[in-house]
Scaffold this motif. Structure first.
Motif, PDB file in Angstrom:
ATOM      1  N   VAL A  29      46.641  33.592  45.729  1.00  0.00           N
ATOM      2  CA  VAL A  29      47.882  33.655  44.942  1.00  0.00           C
ATOM      3  C   VAL A  29      47.565  33.444  43.463  1.00  0.00           C
ATOM      4  CG1 VAL A  29      50.102  32.539  44.513  1.00  0.00           C
ATOM      5  CG2 VAL A  29      49.346  32.952  46.866  1.00  0.00           C
ATOM      6  N   ALA A  30      46.665  32.478  43.173  1.00  0.00           N
ATOM      7  CA  ALA A  30      46.287  32.214  41.786  1.00  0.00           C
ATOM      8  C   ALA A  30      45.527  33.396  41.192  1.00  0.00           C
ATOM      9  CB  ALA A  30      45.436  30.946  41.714  1.00  0.00           C
ATOM     10  N   HIS A  31      44.710  34.017  41.990  1.00  0.00           N
ATOM     11  CA  HIS A  31      43.945  35.193  41.535  1.00  0.00           C
ATOM     12  C   HIS A  31      44.880  36.311  41.102  1.00  0.00           C
ATOM     13  CE1 HIS A  31      40.919  38.396  41.486  1.00  0.00           C
ATOM     14  NE2 HIS A  31      41.713  39.096  42.309  1.00  0.00           N
ATOM     15  N   LEU A  32      45.927  36.560  41.878  1.00  0.00           N
ATOM     16  CA  LEU A  32      46.875  37.602  41.517  1.00  0.00           C
ATOM     17  C   LEU A  32      47.711  37.207  40.313  1.00  0.00           C
ATOM     18  CD1 LEU A  32      48.155  38.845  45.010  1.00  0.00           C
ATOM     19  CD2 LEU A  32      46.401  39.849  43.558  1.00  0.00           C
ATOM     20  N   GLY A  33      47.953  35.880  40.176  1.00  0.00           N
ATOM     21  CA  GLY A  33      48.720  35.400  39.022  1.00  0.00           C
ATOM     22  C   GLY A  33      48.028  35.721  37.720  1.00  0.00           C
ATOM     23  N   LYS A  34      46.723  35.663  37.701  1.00  0.00           N
ATOM     24  CA  LYS A  34      45.978  36.004  36.488  1.00  0.00           C
ATOM     25  C   LYS A  34      46.154  37.477  36.126  1.00  0.00           C
ATOM     26  CE  LYS A  34      42.356  32.546  37.323  1.00  0.00           C
ATOM     27  NZ  LYS A  34      40.921  32.346  37.574  1.00  0.00           N
ATOM     28  N   MET A  35      46.464  38.301  37.109  1.00  0.00           N
ATOM     29  CA  MET A  35      46.649  39.731  36.874  1.00  0.00           C
ATOM     30  C   MET A  35      48.135  40.075  36.754  1.00  0.00           C
ATOM     31  SD  MET A  35      43.828  41.074  39.659  1.00  0.00           S
ATOM     32  CE  MET A  35      43.931  42.749  39.096  1.00  0.00           C
ATOM     33  N   ARG A  36      48.950  39.016  36.522  1.00  0.00           N
ATOM     34  CA  ARG A  36      50.385  39.184  36.313  1.00  0.00           C
ATOM     35  C   ARG A  36      51.084  39.774  37.537  1.00  0.00           C
ATOM     36  NH1 ARG A  36      50.534  41.589  30.086  1.00  0.00           N
ATOM     37  NH2 ARG A  36      49.399  39.854  29.108  1.00  0.00           N
ATOM     38  N   ARG A  37      50.609  39.375  38.696  1.00  0.00           N
ATOM     39  CA  ARG A  37      51.261  39.784  39.938  1.00  0.00           C
ATOM     40  C   ARG A  37      51.689  38.538  40.689  1.00  0.00           C
ATOM     41  NH1 ARG A  37      47.486  43.480  43.412  1.00  0.00           N
ATOM     42  NH2 ARG A  37      49.262  43.230  44.844  1.00  0.00           N
ATOM     43  N   LYS A  38      52.964  38.403  40.966  1.00  0.00           N
ATOM     44  CA  LYS A  38      53.494  37.240  41.661  1.00  0.00           C
ATOM     45  C   LYS A  38      53.613  37.558  43.147  1.00  0.00           C
ATOM     46  CE  LYS A  38      56.105  35.402  37.741  1.00  0.00           C
ATOM     47  NZ  LYS A  38      57.434  34.963  37.246  1.00  0.00           N
ATOM     48  N   ILE A  39      53.185  36.600  43.963  1.00  0.00           N
ATOM     49  CA  ILE A  39      53.217  36.769  45.403  1.00  0.00           C
ATOM     50  C   ILE A  39      53.362  35.405  46.048  1.00  0.00           C
ATOM     51  CG2 ILE A  39      50.690  36.662  45.647  1.00  0.00           C
ATOM     52  CD1 ILE A  39      50.917  38.689  47.888  1.00  0.00           C
ATOM     53  N   SER A  40      54.110  35.313  47.138  1.00  0.00           N
ATOM     54  CA  SER A  40      54.288  34.040  47.825  1.00  0.00           C
ATOM     55  C   SER A  40      53.151  33.816  48.808  1.00  0.00           C
ATOM     56  CB  SER A  40      55.625  34.039  48.574  1.00  0.00           C
ATOM     57  OG  SER A  40      55.601  34.982  49.631  1.00  0.00           O
ATOM     58  N   SER A  41      53.050  32.579  49.293  1.00  0.00           N
ATOM     59  CA  SER A  41      51.996  32.262  50.258  1.00  0.00           C
ATOM     60  C   SER A  41      52.178  33.054  51.552  1.00  0.00           C
ATOM     61  CB  SER A  41      51.997  30.764  50.555  1.00  0.00           C
ATOM     62  OG  SER A  41      51.721  30.017  49.394  1.00  0.00           O
ATOM     63  N   THR A  42      53.435  33.226  51.971  1.00  0.00           N
ATOM     64  CA  THR A  42      53.693  33.999  53.200  1.00  0.00           C
ATOM     65  C   THR A  42      53.246  35.443  53.039  1.00  0.00           C
ATOM     66  OG1 THR A  42      55.591  32.583  53.674  1.00  0.00           O
ATOM     67  CG2 THR A  42      55.472  34.701  54.840  1.00  0.00           C
ATOM     68  N   GLU A  43      53.558  36.008  51.887  1.00  0.00           N
ATOM     69  CA  GLU A  43      53.135  37.388  51.624  1.00  0.00           C
ATOM     70  C   GLU A  43      51.613  37.500  51.542  1.00  0.00           C
ATOM     71  OE1 GLU A  43      56.936  39.075  49.056  1.00  0.00           O
ATOM     72  OE2 GLU A  43      55.370  37.914  48.039  1.00  0.00           O
ATOM     73  N   ALA A  44      50.973  36.445  50.992  1.00  0.00           N
ATOM     74  CA  ALA A  44      49.515  36.453  50.902  1.00  0.00           C
ATOM     75  C   ALA A  44      48.880  36.452  52.289  1.00  0.00           C
ATOM     76  CB  ALA A  44      49.030  35.256  50.094  1.00  0.00           C
ATOM     77  N   ILE A  45      49.462  35.682  53.206  1.00  0.00           N
ATOM     78  CA  ILE A  45      48.934  35.643  54.579  1.00  0.00           C
ATOM     79  C   ILE A  45      49.067  37.015  55.240  1.00  0.00           C
ATOM     80  CG2 ILE A  45      49.314  34.653  56.868  1.00  0.00           C
ATOM     81  CD1 ILE A  45      50.113  32.047  55.469  1.00  0.00           C
TER      82      ILE A  45
END
Length: 804
Positions: A29-45
């Motif tokens: 989730v943090a990795h995508l945040g650096k690329m300006r992409r927001k995602i929840s933990s459920t979506e990450a799973i």
């Protein structure tokens, strides 16, 4: 996603399919945040579960019960799992150039694009000494130069694959104009872009499905992104757009290719591929070998695909290239990298031709029969001759089924594509030849084989003419006329040029048929013509009509054109037949190029090899004649002939071959043949009359393969009772061998069939012949026997089979 996966040191689908991602959800989730992409933990799973599913799809495994129950995809080579996926090769960035620093061999740069992860992979294919085996020659090697990732500043150019853009104007012409007839063909229909790889403008360095990026949009990846065809977003890499055909002449019928392959000692078979499309109603073969050498032509040598070697039966070699057909008439190579390659890694490209290449493997010495059963390669003269004899019988069987049209096509191919180049190359033999010319030896053999083929083709051609003419093929082919002058006659099609003139009717220009021919007041021919619409024109002078051409029929009814074609073929048939017969004469064997080379006084290793090869070539032809006429059976078969007899047979064949090749004296030939037989008989008597060692006795032994577990060498102790003794038992307890049987069956039956090929009669009818079977028996010390008398009566009707 791929960058994140590889940052966790995962480099293969096996690792990805069995990796536990639960501790890494927040990190992703943090990795995508650096690329300006927001995602929840459920979506990450959910995303991580899809990663595992994709890895399982690639592997076809079931490492996870809840997510891996899917059919296999992107399988490894050698597994039949449907059409493999291909990566997108960027055509304008992938180039093949001659490498001047590497003797001019091709060097190909390949850029292939991962559309899912926006990664551009760069490879270089080059030519080096192959590592397959010591005699493999050159090979193709692939070096991974690294990956480029999309710049953050260019991310705005990304397009959603679900958004289908409107198709641009096609870049290919929709109209074709024929300059001769002026006809225009227009292409219409839906989905006219289906044969194009991209949409959008055609810039020099465009990248992407919609060509939305350029090369400058990518930057070298900081981390070492490895490459494997099994990685997510990766698949097979196209080596080149096609392996073959590269020229229109590379497309041949299987029938025509088989004869070309025979002529050039089966070298073209190393490069052939079968395709699904037929040509002229026959199975089609793509073949990029030169029609005058049998080796790959210059354009093929400038491409990378021809340098890809094959794995054969070497289990230590890894197959990483697959041959696929991008169209029904073409073949291309695709690279599959199984083990991940890091930047700078190099692998040799290897393909597996499987069972259809086994005959060529055996000829070259690495087939299963060579490896498991000790069968020799074509480097062994006798083994090569035995293979070639089988080929000659197959070639003859094929030709004896040819139609007249097929013979005409073959002869046209020989004359226009093969003969002139072969003749010109072999003529250099007289002026000296370079030892490094690998094609010349094959071309000298080709020159002889074309003559051998022409004789069989000519016999078949006359057979077909004899059937047509009621059994007599000796009737004149041109029916008494060989004139090139065209004489008008009833039933003939003509083209009328603006007639009649000065008449109330409008003048006619077009096709007509001659109804009748008469004379006018000036005793000149005038024609009565009928037109396709049933009308007629009378009193037409010969001066206004001409012989029609194909273009003259462009406005005529199709039925008229079809009838003209049938009539034209019938009219042209005599001249076409004469042309075929002249073609046979063109390929007549002329050994003067060999004589001139020998009389020049210069000698080289290549000249020596050529003479030796031609000697074996003529020996093959002699054996073929003897076997066809049932004078000799199973030549060189170790179950029928002992080693001493095989050696005698070889020497006698070479003597007759030299006689035919060099034009030597028949007296010398007769003395040499009987001298060889006498020396061999004396050698055999010495072995029989004294207790010899294993190697000496082995020269009289035969191979007995009745025991499948092992090969046994046996000697003939008593032929009448079929009493045999193994060499091992003979050395322990020697017994008398059947001398008479050996002299008759191993020497007389070997030498006399070869001698029977020659006409031994002298110019004077009163002189005794230079050779006879009685003289041969006397020379080897053989008295009359019941079998010899029977054999002598059997061969009385044998006639000479070769022309001196």
């Amino acid at each position: 996603d791929l960058q994140f996966i590889k940052s966790q040191h995962i480099t293969s689908d096996e690792q990805l399919a069995n990796f536990d991602w639960s501790p890494f959800v927040n990190r992703y989730v943090a990795h995508l945040g650096k690329m300006r992409r927001k995602i929840s933990s459920t979506e990450a799973i959910e995303v991580m579960n899809k990663w595992r599913q994709g890895a399982c799809l690639a592997l076809g495994s079931h490492s996870r019960e809840d997510s891996c129950n899917f059919p296999q995809q992107n399988s490894r080579l050698g597994k039949d799992s449907g059409t493999p996926e291909m990566m997108n090769t960027v055509p304008n960035l992938s180039l093949t150039l001659a490498d001047e620093e590497n003797e001019g061999f091709p060097r190909r740069t390949i850029f292939t694009y991962d559309r899912s992860n926006y990664i551009l992979y760069e490879f270089v294919a080059s030519v080096k000494d192959s590592m397959c085996s010591a005699n493999a020659g050159k090979g193709a090697f692939l070096t991974y130069k690294g990956a480029k990732i999309l710049r953050a500043s260019s991310a705005w150019k990304k397009k959603d694959p679900r958004d289908i853009p409107s198709m641009s104007q096609t870049r290919k012409p929709l109209e074709a104009i024929f300059s001769t007839s002026g006809a225009t063909v227009t292409l219409k229909g839906t989905n006219i872009h289906s044969d194009e790889l991209h949409y959008g403008p055609e810039n020099d360095d465009c990248v992407g499905l919609y060509r939305e990026f350029v090369l400058d949009d990518f930057v070298d990846a900081e981390d070492n992104i490895t490459f494997s065809s099994k990685h997510l977003g990766c698949a097979l890499i196209e080596l080149e757009s096609r392996y073959a055909p590269l020229l229109p002449i590379d497309r041949k019928t299987d029938q025509l290719f088989s004869l070309k392959d025979f002529i050039f000692s089966h070298e073209p078979s190393s490069w052939r591929f079968d395709v699904t499309e037929e040509i002229n109603g026959h199975p089609q073969v793509v073949d990029f070998t030169d029609d005058t050498t049998g080796a790959p032509h210059d354009l093929a040598r400038a491409h990378m695909s021809m340098y890809v070697n094959e794995v054969g039966h070497n289990m230590d070699l890894v197959e990483n290239v697959s041959a696929c057909c991008p169209s029904p008439r073409a073949v291309a190579y695709y690279i599959h990298i199984d083990k991940p390659m890091a930047k700078g890694d190099t692998v040799e490209l290897l393909v597996n031709y499987k069972g259809q290449y086994e005959t060529m493997r055996e000829r070259r010495g690495y087939g299963k029969a060579n490896l498991l059963h000790g069968v020799k390669s074509d480097a062994h003269d006798i083994t090569r001759v035995q293979r070639n004899l089988k080929d000659r019988f197959l070639v003859e069987e094929s030709i004896l089924k040819f139609t007249e049209d097929e013979i005409r096509q073959v002869m046209d191919f020989f004359k226009t594509r093969v003969w002139d180049g072969v003749k010109a190359a072999t003529s250099t033999f007289a002026t000296g030849c370079k030892d490094g010319d690998s094609n010349l030896l094959r071309q000298c053999i080709a020159r002889r084989r074309m003559y051998w083929l022409s004789k069989i083709l000519k016999a078949r051609f006359h057979e077909l003419l004899g059937r047509e003419r009621g059994g007599s093929s000796s009737l004149p082919l041109l029916d008494g006329s060989d004139s090139e002058e065209c004489i008008f006659q009833p039933g003939m099609f003509v083209f009328v040029n603006d007639w009649p003139q000065n008449d109330h009717r409008p003048p006619y220009t077009g096709i007509a048929t001659i109804t009748s021919i008469s004379k006018n007041k000036l005793n000149r021919n005038v024609l009565e013509l009928s037109l396709s619409d049933g009308k007629s024109i009378e009193s037409v002078p010969e001066a206004v009509v001409t012989v029609p051409t194909h273009d003259d029929f462009k406005d005529a009814p199709k039925r008229t054109y079809s009838n003209w074609m049938k009539w034209k073929k019938q009219e042209d048939l005599p001249r076409m037949r004469l042309k075929v017969l002249k073609g046979f004469d063109t390929m007549k064997w002329d050994p003067s190029f060999v004589w001139d080379g020998l009389s020049s006084g210069s000698s080289s290793e290549m000249q020596t090899n050529i003479i030796q090869s031609l000697r074996w070539e003529l020996s093959e032809e002699l054996l073929f004649l003897l076997m066809t006429n049932k004078r000799l059976s199973h030549p060189f078969d170790e179950k029928t002939w002992c080693p001493l007899s095989v050696l005698l047979l070889t020497k006698c064949l070479h003597l007759v071959a030299d006689f035919l090749l060099m034009g030597r004296d028949k007296k010398i030939l007769s003395k040499a043949l009987t001298g060889l037989a006498r020396d061999a008989a004396n050698t055999m008597k010495n072995i029989i009359n004294k207790i010899a060692n294993a190697s000496d006795v082995g020269n009289l032994a035969f191979v007995d393969k009745s025991n499948k577990q092992r090969v046994v060498q046996v000697l003939i102790v008593e032929a009448v009772k079929t009493n045999k003794l193994t060499v091992e038992d003979y050395l322990k307890k020697p017994q008398p061998l059947d001398l008479e049987w050996y002299l008759v069956h191993q020497f007389i039956l070997a030498v006399h069939p070869i001698a029977s090929l020659i006409d031994w009669r002298s110019s004077s009818s009163t002189d005794n012949p230079l050779y006879s079977i009685e003289k041969l028996c006397e020379d080897v010390g053989l008295e009359d026997t019941s079998y010899l008398n029977f054999y002598t009566s059997k061969v009385q009707d044998w006639r000479p089979l070769v022309n001196q």
